[in-house]
Design an enzyme around this catalytic site. Sequence first.
Site, mmCIF file in Angstrom:
data_model
loop_
_atom_site.group_PDB
_atom_site.id
_atom_site.type_symbol
_atom_site.label_atom_id
_atom_site.label_comp_id
_atom_site.label_asym_id
_atom_site.label_seq_id
_atom_site.Cartn_x
_atom_site.Cartn_y
_atom_site.Cartn_z
ATOM 1 N N LYS A 46 -11.073 -1.433 6.134
ATOM 2 C CA LYS A 46 -11.369 -0.017 5.905
ATOM 3 C C LYS A 46 -12.269 0.466 7.032
ATOM 4 O O LYS A 46 -12.967 -0.326 7.667
ATOM 5 C CB LYS A 46 -12.117 0.155 4.582
ATOM 6 C CG LYS A 46 -11.298 -0.287 3.369
ATOM 7 C CD LYS A 46 -10.985 0.891 2.481
ATOM 8 C CE LYS A 46 -10.273 0.482 1.223
ATOM 9 N NZ LYS A 46 -8.995 1.134 1.023
ATOM 10 N N HIS A 56 2.881 -0.889 -4.977
ATOM 11 C CA HIS A 56 3.532 0.329 -4.479
ATOM 12 C C HIS A 56 4.072 0.154 -3.052
ATOM 13 O O HIS A 56 4.940 0.913 -2.626
ATOM 14 C CB HIS A 56 2.617 1.551 -4.612
ATOM 15 C CG HIS A 56 1.570 1.662 -3.547
ATOM 16 N ND1 HIS A 56 0.406 0.942 -3.585
ATOM 17 C CD2 HIS A 56 1.512 2.405 -2.420
ATOM 18 C CE1 HIS A 56 -0.321 1.242 -2.522
ATOM 19 N NE2 HIS A 56 0.320 2.134 -1.798
ATOM 20 N N ARG A 87 -8.427 8.875 -23.567
ATOM 21 C CA ARG A 87 -9.551 9.094 -24.493
ATOM 22 C C ARG A 87 -9.967 10.558 -24.597
ATOM 23 O O ARG A 87 -10.414 11.001 -25.643
ATOM 24 C CB ARG A 87 -10.754 8.272 -24.030
ATOM 25 C CG ARG A 87 -10.642 6.829 -24.452
ATOM 26 C CD ARG A 87 -11.776 6.023 -23.918
ATOM 27 N NE ARG A 87 -11.628 5.882 -22.482
ATOM 28 C CZ ARG A 87 -11.822 4.738 -21.831
ATOM 29 N NH1 ARG A 87 -12.187 3.660 -22.475
ATOM 30 N NH2 ARG A 87 -11.668 4.672 -20.534
ATOM 31 N N LYS A 122 -1.597 -2.556 -10.510
ATOM 32 C CA LYS A 122 -2.551 -3.504 -9.969
ATOM 33 C C LYS A 122 -3.972 -3.058 -10.325
ATOM 34 O O LYS A 122 -4.144 -1.869 -10.587
ATOM 35 C CB LYS A 122 -2.376 -3.643 -8.453
ATOM 36 C CG LYS A 122 -2.775 -2.397 -7.663
ATOM 37 C CD LYS A 122 -2.746 -2.648 -6.200
ATOM 38 C CE LYS A 122 -4.063 -3.200 -5.722
ATOM 39 N NZ LYS A 122 -4.850 -2.235 -4.931
ATOM 40 N N HIS A 139 -0.379 -6.317 -1.304
ATOM 41 C CA HIS A 139 0.424 -5.636 -0.282
ATOM 42 C C HIS A 139 0.686 -6.543 0.934
ATOM 43 O O HIS A 139 1.805 -6.649 1.426
ATOM 44 C CB HIS A 139 -0.262 -4.361 0.216
ATOM 45 C CG HIS A 139 -0.723 -3.452 -0.886
ATOM 46 N ND1 HIS A 139 -0.046 -3.301 -2.072
ATOM 47 C CD2 HIS A 139 -1.806 -2.634 -0.983
ATOM 48 C CE1 HIS A 139 -0.688 -2.441 -2.834
ATOM 49 N NE2 HIS A 139 -1.759 -2.019 -2.201
ATOM 50 N N GLU A 142 -6.976 0.928 7.767
ATOM 51 C CA GLU A 142 -7.215 2.238 7.140
ATOM 52 C C GLU A 142 -8.453 2.857 7.763
ATOM 53 O O GLU A 142 -9.421 2.140 8.059
ATOM 54 C CB GLU A 142 -7.443 2.069 5.640
ATOM 55 C CG GLU A 142 -6.246 1.528 4.905
ATOM 56 C CD GLU A 142 -6.488 1.523 3.408
ATOM 57 O OE1 GLU A 142 -5.984 2.412 2.728
ATOM 58 O OE2 GLU A 142 -7.200 0.620 2.944
HETATM 59 C C1 BG6 Z 1 -4.226 0.590 -2.752
HETATM 60 C C2 BG6 Z 1 -5.650 0.148 -2.510
HETATM 61 O O1 BG6 Z 1 -3.521 -0.392 -3.463
HETATM 62 O O2 BG6 Z 1 -3.583 0.797 -1.504
HETATM 63 C C3 BG6 Z 1 -6.385 1.171 -1.669
HETATM 64 O O3 BG6 Z 1 -6.306 -0.009 -3.752
HETATM 65 C C4 BG6 Z 1 -5.638 1.452 -0.398
HETATM 66 O O4 BG6 Z 1 -7.703 0.713 -1.360
HETATM 67 C C5 BG6 Z 1 -4.187 1.809 -0.714
HETATM 68 O O5 BG6 Z 1 -6.279 2.535 0.267
HETATM 69 C C6 BG6 Z 1 -3.372 1.915 0.544
HETATM 70 O O6 BG6 Z 1 -2.107 2.434 0.224
HETATM 71 P P1 BG6 Z 1 -1.289 3.274 1.284
HETATM 72 O O7 BG6 Z 1 -0.002 3.568 0.589
HETATM 73 O O8 BG6 Z 1 -2.101 4.478 1.600
HETATM 74 O O9 BG6 Z 1 -1.145 2.366 2.475
#
Ligand code: BG6
Length: 498
Positions: free
Chosen positions: A348, A188, A49, A158, A250, A226
């Site tokens: 987290k 990913h 945008r 996602k 994931h 994390e």
């Molecule tokens: C993302 C989440 O898909 O994956 C994030 O939305 C998360 O909240 C992230 O921090 C973690 O990815 P990675 O590759 O750092 O383990």
Amino acid sequence: MLNKKPSPCIMVIFGASGDLTFRKLIPALYDLVADDLLPPEFAMIGFARKPKTNDQFRQEMRQAVEEFARCKPINPTIWERFARALHYQQGDYHTPADYQVLLRRLEAIDQAHGSGGNRLYYLATPPEVYWPIIEHVGTMMCPTDTNNGAWSRIIVEKPFGSDLDSARQLNEHLHRWFREDQIYRIDHYLGKETVQNIFVFRFANGIFEPIWDRRYVDHVQITVAESIGIGNRGSYYEHAGVIRDIVQNHMLQLVALTAMEPPAEFSPDAVRNEKVKVLKALRVDTSRGDGTVRGQYGPGRINNELVKGYTQEEGVAPDSTTETYLAMKLLIENWRWAGVPFYVRSGKRLPRRVTEIAIQFKMPPLLLFSKRTAETIQPNLLVLNIQPDEGISLHFSAKTPGAGDAVQPVIMNFSYGTSFRTPAPDAYERLLLDAMLGDSTLFTRSDEVEASWALVTPVIERWQEGGGSFIELYRAGTWGPKSADDFIAADGRKWRTL
Ligand code: BG6
């Protein structure tokens, strides 16, 4: 290293002024160019945008590459070549006329770059605008037409839906214009080297598969921990929670790769057929409570720094009940895994970042040593370290040197860093290249994404109805709520210390 070059194409990134484009997509494309993995005719156009010129866009993308690319320092010759391939168009996602302009730009870029009419559309926008983009691209840009032998593919980021119904509807919407083999749903995690190595470890070695089942495995623990909080994504996270953000995608992918049967061949459908079978056989063990433990981080310390609690974060309601920690006990109802619990946990603001899969084997059937020694013997453990200390370690017992029969646990380690000495490409490099090559093995198929939503949606619904586990506050910088320890202790087991 990846070594096949795809045919020329134009990649169209919707959401080109967003964070994902800046941090991941453009740096990954630059790295692919720097590794000479893209054809010289490759071009990309960003659509978003915000008004900006091609030159402004290129300048911003230069910063992105400087900050986030793997291949550093930036090589000026490669950058110049890459920058010439970058284009930008301002537009509104709901306005058909803007897609007409985009279409003309694409034709002009095809002429200038010789990209042959192939298109890779990437949805990097907030999910609310996936619908109009899919519809307008679908109706105006003839994706199912072979268009003189040219291909069109679409990558969907996602979150893919927010529950089973919305995921089904999004699949139906996509299927109105795109065949399944043109749709690339990104997770990913599947692009990470260590995650792909689960296939190789299991199916390129003969000694692990025979013991990879209920006869030898006591239980499996999968952790995605994390130390970061939710950053500036409060409004997204409030609706997602860890169950939608990590577990549905994931985490369940890690479960599927760990538990799947060997596919008949290494082809996209054969691999995904096996993963779907696992996801369909999965259930949450509700024999005790609802089989979950929920937590939310309060203020605390991470790496000696004071951090806010979840409800003090920007965009979060002060009385929010969104979970930032979840532990679950999953069971897989098939012949290989019946009765073997898969404990999964993710949170987290835990003390450190670590993703791992730990396979805990059963104790030897008979302990021949003295009672005192026998008490010190621990079951074998195989740990697949996904990140950050990428590697694999096998824990076993060894005799302590000297008189007597004392035994001590020892660890045999494989580490990517020492064995390969080359930094792994980012997950997005691998996934973008695979999409350009037309290989969807590392992308989730429609039935796969629906099967994983089918598992978590009833859990979310139970929570929404006010049932299920209560939400316990845990201090940031600790390993989650105390009830998570009680949860696994009730089965006579404990979480691995990380
Ligand atoms: C993302 C989440 O898909 O994956 C994030 O939305 C998360 O909240 C992230 O921090 C973690 O990815 P990675 O590759 O750092 O383990």
